[in-house]
Design a protein around this motif. Structure first.
Motif, PDB file in Angstrom:
ATOM      1  N   ALA A 203       0.838  -1.196   0.000  1.00  0.00           N
ATOM      2  CA  ALA A 203       0.000   0.000   0.000  1.00  0.00           C
ATOM      3  C   ALA A 203       0.876   1.251   0.000  1.00  0.00           C
ATOM      4  O   ALA A 203       1.783   1.389   0.823  1.00  0.00           O
ATOM      5  CB  ALA A 203      -0.915  -0.002   1.224  1.00  0.00           C
ATOM      6  N   GLY A 204       0.582   2.141  -0.935  1.00  0.00           N
ATOM      7  CA  GLY A 204       1.335   3.391  -1.018  1.00  0.00           C
ATOM      8  C   GLY A 204       0.705   4.312  -2.041  1.00  0.00           C
ATOM      9  O   GLY A 204      -0.409   4.064  -2.532  1.00  0.00           O
ATOM     10  N   ASN A 205       1.413   5.376  -2.393  1.00  0.00           N
ATOM     11  CA  ASN A 205       0.908   6.387  -3.315  1.00  0.00           C
ATOM     12  C   ASN A 205       1.427   6.125  -4.732  1.00  0.00           C
ATOM     13  O   ASN A 205       2.597   6.373  -5.022  1.00  0.00           O
ATOM     14  CB  ASN A 205       1.334   7.785  -2.863  1.00  0.00           C
ATOM     15  CG  ASN A 205       0.801   8.115  -1.481  1.00  0.00           C
ATOM     16  OD1 ASN A 205      -0.344   7.805  -1.156  1.00  0.00           O
ATOM     17  ND2 ASN A 205       1.610   8.760  -0.663  1.00  0.00           N
ATOM     18  N   ILE A 206       0.538   5.646  -5.600  1.00  0.00           N
ATOM     19  CA  ILE A 206       0.904   5.339  -6.989  1.00  0.00           C
ATOM     20  C   ILE A 206       0.304   6.438  -7.859  1.00  0.00           C
ATOM     21  O   ILE A 206      -0.758   6.276  -8.466  1.00  0.00           O
ATOM     22  CB  ILE A 206       0.380   3.946  -7.398  1.00  0.00           C
ATOM     23  CG1 ILE A 206       0.772   2.902  -6.359  1.00  0.00           C
ATOM     24  CG2 ILE A 206       0.894   3.549  -8.770  1.00  0.00           C
ATOM     25  CD1 ILE A 206       0.112   1.545  -6.550  1.00  0.00           C
ATOM     26  N   LEU A 207       0.979   7.561  -7.933  1.00  0.00           N
ATOM     27  CA  LEU A 207       0.346   8.771  -8.460  1.00  0.00           C
ATOM     28  C   LEU A 207       1.035   9.367  -9.677  1.00  0.00           C
ATOM     29  O   LEU A 207       0.688  10.462 -10.102  1.00  0.00           O
ATOM     30  CB  LEU A 207       0.279   9.831  -7.346  1.00  0.00           C
ATOM     31  CG  LEU A 207      -0.474   9.417  -6.073  1.00  0.00           C
ATOM     32  CD1 LEU A 207      -0.392  10.526  -5.037  1.00  0.00           C
ATOM     33  CD2 LEU A 207      -1.923   9.076  -6.390  1.00  0.00           C
TER      34      LEU A 207
ATOM     35  N   PRO B  58       7.071   9.773  -9.381  1.00  0.00           N
ATOM     36  CA  PRO B  58       6.902   8.393  -8.909  1.00  0.00           C
ATOM     37  C   PRO B  58       7.564   8.187  -7.549  1.00  0.00           C
ATOM     38  O   PRO B  58       8.667   8.688  -7.302  1.00  0.00           O
ATOM     39  CB  PRO B  58       7.614   7.560  -9.990  1.00  0.00           C
ATOM     40  CG  PRO B  58       7.643   8.426 -11.196  1.00  0.00           C
ATOM     41  CD  PRO B  58       7.761   9.836 -10.688  1.00  0.00           C
ATOM     42  N   THR B  59       6.871   7.482  -6.664  1.00  0.00           N
ATOM     43  CA  THR B  59       7.438   7.163  -5.361  1.00  0.00           C
ATOM     44  C   THR B  59       7.994   5.739  -5.391  1.00  0.00           C
ATOM     45  O   THR B  59       7.915   5.039  -6.399  1.00  0.00           O
ATOM     46  CB  THR B  59       6.378   7.306  -4.266  1.00  0.00           C
ATOM     47  OG1 THR B  59       5.242   6.489  -4.581  1.00  0.00           O
ATOM     48  CG2 THR B  59       5.923   8.753  -4.119  1.00  0.00           C
ATOM     49  N   VAL B  60       8.563   5.315  -4.268  1.00  0.00           N
ATOM     50  CA  VAL B  60       9.279   4.035  -4.212  1.00  0.00           C
ATOM     51  C   VAL B  60       8.390   2.863  -4.603  1.00  0.00           C
ATOM     52  O   VAL B  60       8.845   1.916  -5.252  1.00  0.00           O
ATOM     53  CB  VAL B  60       9.873   3.824  -2.808  1.00  0.00           C
ATOM     54  CG1 VAL B  60      10.475   2.427  -2.680  1.00  0.00           C
ATOM     55  CG2 VAL B  60      10.928   4.880  -2.519  1.00  0.00           C
TER      56      VAL B  60
ATOM     57  N   ILE C   1       0.425  -7.522  -4.948  1.00  0.00           N
ATOM     58  CA  ILE C   1      -0.585  -6.580  -5.424  1.00  0.00           C
ATOM     59  C   ILE C   1      -0.268  -5.229  -4.799  1.00  0.00           C
ATOM     60  O   ILE C   1       0.046  -5.145  -3.602  1.00  0.00           O
ATOM     61  CB  ILE C   1      -2.009  -7.006  -5.001  1.00  0.00           C
ATOM     62  CG1 ILE C   1      -2.345  -8.386  -5.569  1.00  0.00           C
ATOM     63  CG2 ILE C   1      -3.034  -5.964  -5.435  1.00  0.00           C
ATOM     64  CD1 ILE C   1      -2.487  -8.413  -7.064  1.00  0.00           C
ATOM     65  N   SER C   2      -0.363  -4.144  -5.585  1.00  0.00           N
ATOM     66  CA  SER C   2      -0.099  -2.814  -5.027  1.00  0.00           C
ATOM     67  C   SER C   2      -1.319  -1.911  -5.190  1.00  0.00           C
ATOM     68  O   SER C   2      -2.049  -1.989  -6.184  1.00  0.00           O
ATOM     69  CB  SER C   2       1.137  -2.177  -5.678  1.00  0.00           C
ATOM     70  OG  SER C   2       0.954  -2.025  -7.066  1.00  0.00           O
TER      71      SER C   2
ATOM     72  N   ASP D  52      -9.600   2.791  -1.161  1.00  0.00           N
ATOM     73  CA  ASP D  52      -9.102   1.781  -2.100  1.00  0.00           C
ATOM     74  C   ASP D  52      -8.120   0.843  -1.406  1.00  0.00           C
ATOM     75  O   ASP D  52      -8.111  -0.369  -1.664  1.00  0.00           O
ATOM     76  CB  ASP D  52      -8.436   2.479  -3.286  1.00  0.00           C
ATOM     77  CG  ASP D  52      -8.212   1.545  -4.468  1.00  0.00           C
ATOM     78  OD1 ASP D  52      -9.049   0.661  -4.711  1.00  0.00           O
ATOM     79  OD2 ASP D  52      -7.177   1.709  -5.149  1.00  0.00           O
ATOM     80  N   MET D  53      -7.299   1.383  -0.522  1.00  0.00           N
ATOM     81  CA  MET D  53      -6.369   0.544   0.242  1.00  0.00           C
ATOM     82  C   MET D  53      -7.133  -0.414   1.153  1.00  0.00           C
ATOM     83  O   MET D  53      -6.798  -1.600   1.253  1.00  0.00           O
ATOM     84  CB  MET D  53      -5.429   1.421   1.069  1.00  0.00           C
ATOM     85  CG  MET D  53      -4.434   2.205   0.248  1.00  0.00           C
ATOM     86  SD  MET D  53      -3.398   3.260   1.314  1.00  0.00           S
ATOM     87  CE  MET D  53      -2.419   4.125   0.081  1.00  0.00           C
ATOM     88  N   ILE D  54      -8.161   0.106   1.809  1.00  0.00           N
ATOM     89  CA  ILE D  54      -8.969  -0.739   2.692  1.00  0.00           C
ATOM     90  C   ILE D  54      -9.664  -1.836   1.879  1.00  0.00           C
ATOM     91  O   ILE D  54      -9.687  -3.012   2.270  1.00  0.00           O
ATOM     92  CB  ILE D  54     -10.012   0.113   3.443  1.00  0.00           C
ATOM     93  CG1 ILE D  54      -9.299   1.073   4.416  1.00  0.00           C
ATOM     94  CG2 ILE D  54     -10.999  -0.776   4.196  1.00  0.00           C
ATOM     95  CD1 ILE D  54     -10.221   2.113   5.021  1.00  0.00           C
ATOM     96  N   TYR D  55     -10.219  -1.444   0.724  1.00  0.00           N
ATOM     97  CA  TYR D  55     -10.887  -2.423  -0.140  1.00  0.00           C
ATOM     98  C   TYR D  55      -9.908  -3.510  -0.585  1.00  0.00           C
ATOM     99  O   TYR D  55     -10.232  -4.709  -0.564  1.00  0.00           O
ATOM    100  CB  TYR D  55     -11.491  -1.718  -1.356  1.00  0.00           C
ATOM    101  CG  TYR D  55     -12.043  -2.678  -2.394  1.00  0.00           C
ATOM    102  CD1 TYR D  55     -13.262  -3.314  -2.198  1.00  0.00           C
ATOM    103  CD2 TYR D  55     -11.327  -2.951  -3.563  1.00  0.00           C
ATOM    104  CE1 TYR D  55     -13.764  -4.208  -3.143  1.00  0.00           C
ATOM    105  CE2 TYR D  55     -11.815  -3.833  -4.505  1.00  0.00           C
ATOM    106  CZ  TYR D  55     -13.032  -4.465  -4.294  1.00  0.00           C
ATOM    107  OH  TYR D  55     -13.516  -5.352  -5.227  1.00  0.00           O
TER     108      TYR D  55
END
Length: 339
Positions: free
Chosen positions: A5-9, A16-18, A33-34, A47-50
């Motif tokens: 789970a992280g920021n895929i933005l 881009p983050t790590v 899965i990310s 979305d992370m919770i889902y």
């Protein structure tokens, strides 16, 4: 299965983050899965919770990019879910502001990190801080693919400066403009190229300052570029500056080291654990225009110093290549997924 789970933005124009570089590398070895690529923070949290609830019966471990500001709450909520469903989780520390977060939210921080399966830090600075709080932390540095960065040995430097970060007050882009303002008085041909996406109103402030200080011929603002675009462009510049007020182990600085830049950076957060002053970079206090200019002029006048720092910076970056770093990830994830 691993949930990350992280920021895929990046598709929304953000740097881009790590998670966007680490996920495909881990996928070569693990089922992973990310989440999440939702731009809105609330939707991203949902979305992370889902994702967690959807895959919870298959999960062996959850990786959580753990930040200290607003995104701290992603870590907090996911940690509670993992704890309640008895699923191991690993926070990956990215927030240079965690010392302040521990002061403002000590109980929540303790809930997260006392119940973690492991804690990973890409920064020796945060590793030291967390260990001072009694936590065991595994250091796994941010990585690059060294072959993607063409080394240009710098044996001399002019007042041609590169700045690569998001336009956000945390990274203090206005300081770079103030530095340029002073440099052009002594070096009329001085140039500053600023590369990065817009995240707050500081880009507008930079543009207004450029007009006010009559820097239009000296200041170049490109907006966001791809890695290849900005690394190709970097060959036209001699010195890299990092003006941030908070930091951990920024990939952009590692990339600049790989490219052979002599770097002048603030000495905040994890930076002194990444850059050894006067060996593979030069460090100055934050918000200190005068010291930045002093160190830049030192590079302009000292070819030997430029050459030594350029070579040493590349050597440091080579230690952070994926082929060196990957075994540290395997060491903590293999037992969790029972490989």
């Amino acid at each position: 299965m691993i949930l990350y789970a992280g920021n895929i933005l990046s598709k929304h124009g953000f740097t881009p983050t790590v998670i966007e570089s680490l996920t495909p590398k881990l996928r070569e070895r693990y089922d992973i899965i990310s989440v999440s690529d939702k731009k809105n923070q609330i939707l991203r949290m949902l979305d992370m919770i889902y994702g967690f609830l959807k895959y919870r019966k298959k999960l062996s471990v959850v990786l959580i990019d753990s930040y200290s500001m607003k995104a701290f709450w992603f870590t907090y909520i996911l940690a509670i879910l993992c704890k309640n469903f008895n699923i191991p989780y690993i926070p990956i520390l990215h927030g240079g502001g965690y010392p302040d977060r521990f002061k403002s939210s000590p109980e929540k921080c303790n809930l997260i990190f006392r119940n973690s399966y492991r804690i990973v830090s890409p920064s020796l600075y945060l590793k030291e801080f967390f260990e001072g709080k009694g936590f065991e932390v595994t250091y796994i540095p941010n990585f690059i693919h060294i072959n993607n960065y063409r080394f240009k040995k710098r044996d001399s430097a002019g007042a041609n400066i590169l700045w690569v970060r998001s336009f956000h007050e945390t990274y203090n882009p206005m300081l770079a403009v103030e530095i340029l303002k002073e440099l052009v008085k002594k070096y009329p041909d001085a140039k500053l190229c600023m590369i990065g996406p817009e995240k707050d109103d500081t880009l507008n402030e930079v543009k207004k300052a450029s007009v006010k200080y009559k820097l239009n011929g000296s200041l170049i603002i490109t907006g966001k570029l791809t890695r290849k675009e900005w690394t190709d462009k970097s060959a036209d510049y001699d010195i890299f500056i990092n003006t941030t007020n908070y930091d951990n182990q920024p990939v952009s600085v590692i990339e600049a080291m790989a490219l052979g830049f002599p770097i002048v950076s603030t000495n905040v957060g994890g930076i002194p654990f990444l850059i050894t002053d006067k060996k593979d970079g030069l460090l100055v206090p934050p918000e200190n225009k005068e010291r930045f200019i002093e160190e830049i002029e030192k590079l302009i006048s000292d070819d030997k110093l430029v050459s030594e720092i350029s070579s040493n910076a590349r050597k440091k970056a080579e230690e952070l290549d994926w082929e060196q770093v990957k075994y540290k990830w395997f060491e903590i994830l293999d037992p969790a997924v029972k490989i």
